[in-house]
Design an enzyme around this catalytic site. Structure first.
Site, PDB file in Angstrom:
ATOM      1  N   ASP A  60       0.839  -1.209   0.000  1.00  0.00           N
ATOM      2  CA  ASP A  60       0.000   0.000   0.000  1.00  0.00           C
ATOM      3  C   ASP A  60       0.872   1.256   0.000  1.00  0.00           C
ATOM      4  O   ASP A  60       0.366   2.380  -0.109  1.00  0.00           O
ATOM      5  CB  ASP A  60      -1.009  -0.017   1.159  1.00  0.00           C
ATOM      6  CG  ASP A  60      -0.337  -0.111   2.511  1.00  0.00           C
ATOM      7  OD1 ASP A  60       0.905  -0.161   2.576  1.00  0.00           O
ATOM      8  OD2 ASP A  60      -1.073  -0.125   3.526  1.00  0.00           O
ATOM      9  N   SER A  61       2.202   1.066   0.053  1.00  0.00           N
ATOM     10  CA  SER A  61       3.116   2.189  -0.174  1.00  0.00           C
ATOM     11  C   SER A  61       2.897   2.775  -1.570  1.00  0.00           C
ATOM     12  O   SER A  61       3.375   3.869  -1.874  1.00  0.00           O
ATOM     13  CB  SER A  61       4.578   1.747  -0.011  1.00  0.00           C
ATOM     14  OG  SER A  61       4.837   0.578  -0.771  1.00  0.00           O
TER      15      SER A  61
ATOM     16  N   ASP B 169      -1.068  -6.204  -0.461  1.00  0.00           N
ATOM     17  CA  ASP B 169      -1.331  -5.591   0.845  1.00  0.00           C
ATOM     18  C   ASP B 169      -2.826  -5.403   1.065  1.00  0.00           C
ATOM     19  O   ASP B 169      -3.518  -4.820   0.212  1.00  0.00           O
ATOM     20  CB  ASP B 169      -0.671  -4.200   0.893  1.00  0.00           C
ATOM     21  CG  ASP B 169       0.339  -4.076   2.002  1.00  0.00           C
ATOM     22  OD1 ASP B 169       0.344  -4.932   2.911  1.00  0.00           O
ATOM     23  OD2 ASP B 169       1.132  -3.121   1.960  1.00  0.00           O
TER      24      ASP B 169
ATOM     25  N   LYS C  85      -0.824  -9.534   2.713  1.00  0.00           N
ATOM     26  CA  LYS C  85      -0.092  -9.016   3.887  1.00  0.00           C
ATOM     27  C   LYS C  85      -1.047  -8.176   4.725  1.00  0.00           C
ATOM     28  O   LYS C  85      -1.790  -7.344   4.184  1.00  0.00           O
ATOM     29  CB  LYS C  85       1.120  -8.190   3.453  1.00  0.00           C
ATOM     30  CG  LYS C  85       1.930  -7.693   4.656  1.00  0.00           C
ATOM     31  CD  LYS C  85       3.294  -7.157   4.269  1.00  0.00           C
ATOM     32  CE  LYS C  85       3.244  -5.789   3.629  1.00  0.00           C
ATOM     33  NZ  LYS C  85       2.627  -4.744   4.474  1.00  0.00           N
TER      34      LYS C  85
ATOM     35  N   GLU D 110      -1.343  -5.802   8.268  1.00  0.00           N
ATOM     36  CA  GLU D 110      -0.616  -5.077   9.320  1.00  0.00           C
ATOM     37  C   GLU D 110      -1.305  -5.279  10.666  1.00  0.00           C
ATOM     38  O   GLU D 110      -2.527  -5.143  10.782  1.00  0.00           O
ATOM     39  CB  GLU D 110      -0.564  -3.581   8.998  1.00  0.00           C
ATOM     40  CG  GLU D 110       0.320  -3.278   7.807  1.00  0.00           C
ATOM     41  CD  GLU D 110       0.599  -1.790   7.613  1.00  0.00           C
ATOM     42  OE1 GLU D 110       0.301  -0.981   8.523  1.00  0.00           O
ATOM     43  OE2 GLU D 110       1.096  -1.446   6.536  1.00  0.00           O
TER      44      GLU D 110
ATOM     45  N   GLU E 168       9.207  -4.433  10.537  1.00  0.00           N
ATOM     46  CA  GLU E 168       9.624  -3.123   9.994  1.00  0.00           C
ATOM     47  C   GLU E 168      10.133  -2.229  11.121  1.00  0.00           C
ATOM     48  O   GLU E 168       9.439  -2.004  12.128  1.00  0.00           O
ATOM     49  CB  GLU E 168       8.435  -2.459   9.272  1.00  0.00           C
ATOM     50  CG  GLU E 168       8.816  -1.098   8.694  1.00  0.00           C
ATOM     51  CD  GLU E 168       7.856  -0.559   7.656  1.00  0.00           C
ATOM     52  OE1 GLU E 168       6.924  -1.290   7.248  1.00  0.00           O
ATOM     53  OE2 GLU E 168       8.042   0.608   7.249  1.00  0.00           O
TER      54      GLU E 168
HETATM   55  O1  KIV Z   1       3.606  -1.173   1.605  1.00  0.00           O
HETATM   56  C1  KIV Z   1       4.804  -1.475   1.688  1.00  0.00           C
HETATM   57  O2  KIV Z   1       5.631  -1.146   0.839  1.00  0.00           O
HETATM   58  C2  KIV Z   1       5.231  -2.238   2.848  1.00  0.00           C
HETATM   59  C3  KIV Z   1       6.694  -2.510   3.005  1.00  0.00           C
HETATM   60  C4  KIV Z   1       7.366  -1.289   3.490  1.00  0.00           C
HETATM   61  C5  KIV Z   1       6.959  -3.672   3.877  1.00  0.00           C
HETATM   62  O3  KIV Z   1       4.424  -2.622   3.628  1.00  0.00           O
END
Ligand code: KIV
Length: 289
Positions: free
Chosen positions: A43-44, A98, A127, A129, A196
C-alpha cells in the site's frame, strides 16, 4: 518461489528471501528478471505512485488495480522467449498483496470480500498489518485457504497512532509486546512475517524463535529475508532516504539526465531522425504518369 510451502523450506535451508515492492507491469518484469522471490504490491503505492504523504489513501480498488497490473507484467514476461529477457535466472515470483487501511477491521464480510478481490486480481498471499483484536478474523481468513503474511513493528497504516515513522520495540515493554504479537501471528498460521523498523537484536530473536520466515525492512541482518521499496532501491526519490535503505542506482539523476537529453533533442531538431520517421510507400510508374 512458487508457493508458500517453499517459504518455510527456504528458511530451513538458510536461504535468504529477497522481496521488493513494485506496482506496475513494467517494473514487475524488471524485478522478476532480477530473480526476486516475492513481489510486494504494497500500500506504499499510495505514496510512491500517487504522491500521498502516507499509505492511508490506498483502498481495495487501488490495490486490486496495481496487483492486476503486476500480474499482467509477469504473464507478459512468461510469454516472451527466454533469449529476449535480460537473464535466464528468473522464475515467476509470488505476488504479495497488501490489505489496505482498515480492510481487516470492518467486519468479517468486508475482510473476506477484500481478500477475494485481491486474490482474484492476482495476489497469492495477502499481507496484513498488526494483529491485536484481529486474531479470530485472521485465523478464519487463513483457514479459508488464503495465505497471510503478518507485518509488525512500524506498521505504516498506524503511523498516526504511533506518533510518526519511528523505530518500534526499543524499550523492554515495547519489545515484549512485539514478541507477543509475533508469537500470536505464528499461532494464527501466517506464512511469513514482515518486521519493519525493529532493533536488529530483537528481530534476530524473533527470527530464531519462529519457524516461519521473517522479512525485515530496517530490522537488521538476522531476519530470514529483506524487503525494500522499488523507488528506494533505484534512488528514484532523491528527497527521501531512510537510514535502512541501500540505493543501488542514483536513478533520479540518471533518468532525469536521459529525459533532459530528449527535451534538448526535440528543441534542437536532432530528434526524430529520418530513420525514426515513416516514408510514403514507393509510387508505381503508372501512378507517377
Ligand atoms: O507497503 C509497503 O511497501 C510495505 C513494506 C514497506 C513492507 O508494507
Amino acid at each position: 518461489m512458487k508457493s508458500v510451502l517453499e517459504l518455510r523450506e527456504a528458511k530451513r535451508r538458510g536461504q535468504k528471501i529477497a522481496m521488493l515492492t513494485c506496482y506496475d507491469s513494467t517494473s514487475a518484469a524488471l524485478v522478476a528478471q532480477a530473480g526476486v522471490d516475492l513481489i510486494l504490491v504494497g500500500d506504499s503505492v499510495a505514496m510512491t505512485m500517487h504522491g500521498h504523504d502516507d499509505t492511508l489513501a490506498a483502498d481495495v480498488d487501488l490495490m486490486a488495480l496495481h496487483i492486476a497490473a503486476v500480474d499482467r507484467g509477469l504473464r507478459q514476461l512468461s510469454s516472451v522467449s527466454p533469449s529476449s529477457t535480460q537473464t535466464s535466472r528468473w522464475t515467476r515470483p509470488m505476488i504479495v498483496g497488501d490489505l489496505p487501511f482498515l480492510a481487516h477491521r470492518m467486519g468479517r464480510e468486508a475482510l473476506m470480500n477484500a481478500a477475494a478481490r485481491l486474490m482474484r486480481a492476482g495476489a497469492q498471499i495477502l499481507k496484513v498489518e498488526g494483529i491485536d483484536g484481529s486474531e479470530d478474523d485472521l485465523r478464519y481468513l487463513i483457514q479459508s485457504g488464503v495465505p497471510v503474511m503478518g507485518h509488525i513493528g512500524l506498521t505504516p497504516q498506524s503511523v498516526h497512532a504511533l506518533g510518526g515513522w519511528r523505530v518500534q520495540g526499543r524499550d523492554a515493554r515495547a519489545a515484549e509486546a512485539l514478541l507477543r504479537q509475533a508469537r500470536a501471528l505464528h499461532e494464527c498460521g501466517v506464512s511469513a512475517l514482515v518486521l519493519e523498523c525493529v532493533p536488529a537484536p530483537l528481530a534476530s530473536q524473533i527470527s530464531q524463535e519462529l519457524e516461519i520466515p521473517t522479512i525485515g525492512i530496517g530490522a537488521g541482518a538476522g531476519c530470514d529475508g529483506q524487503v525494500l521499496v522499488f523507488q528506494d532501491v533505484l534512488g528514484l526519490q532523491s528527497h527521501f532516504k531512510p537510514k535502512f535503505v541501500r540505493r543501488y542506482l542514483q536513478g533520479a539523476e540518471i533518468l532525469t539526465d536521459a529525459l533532459r537529453r530528449y527535451v534538448d533533442d526535440v528543441r534542437s531538431q536532432a530528434f526524430p531522425a529520418p530513420d525514426e520517421s515513416f516514408d510514403l510507400p514507393a509510387r508505381s510508374p503508372e501512378a507517377q504518369a
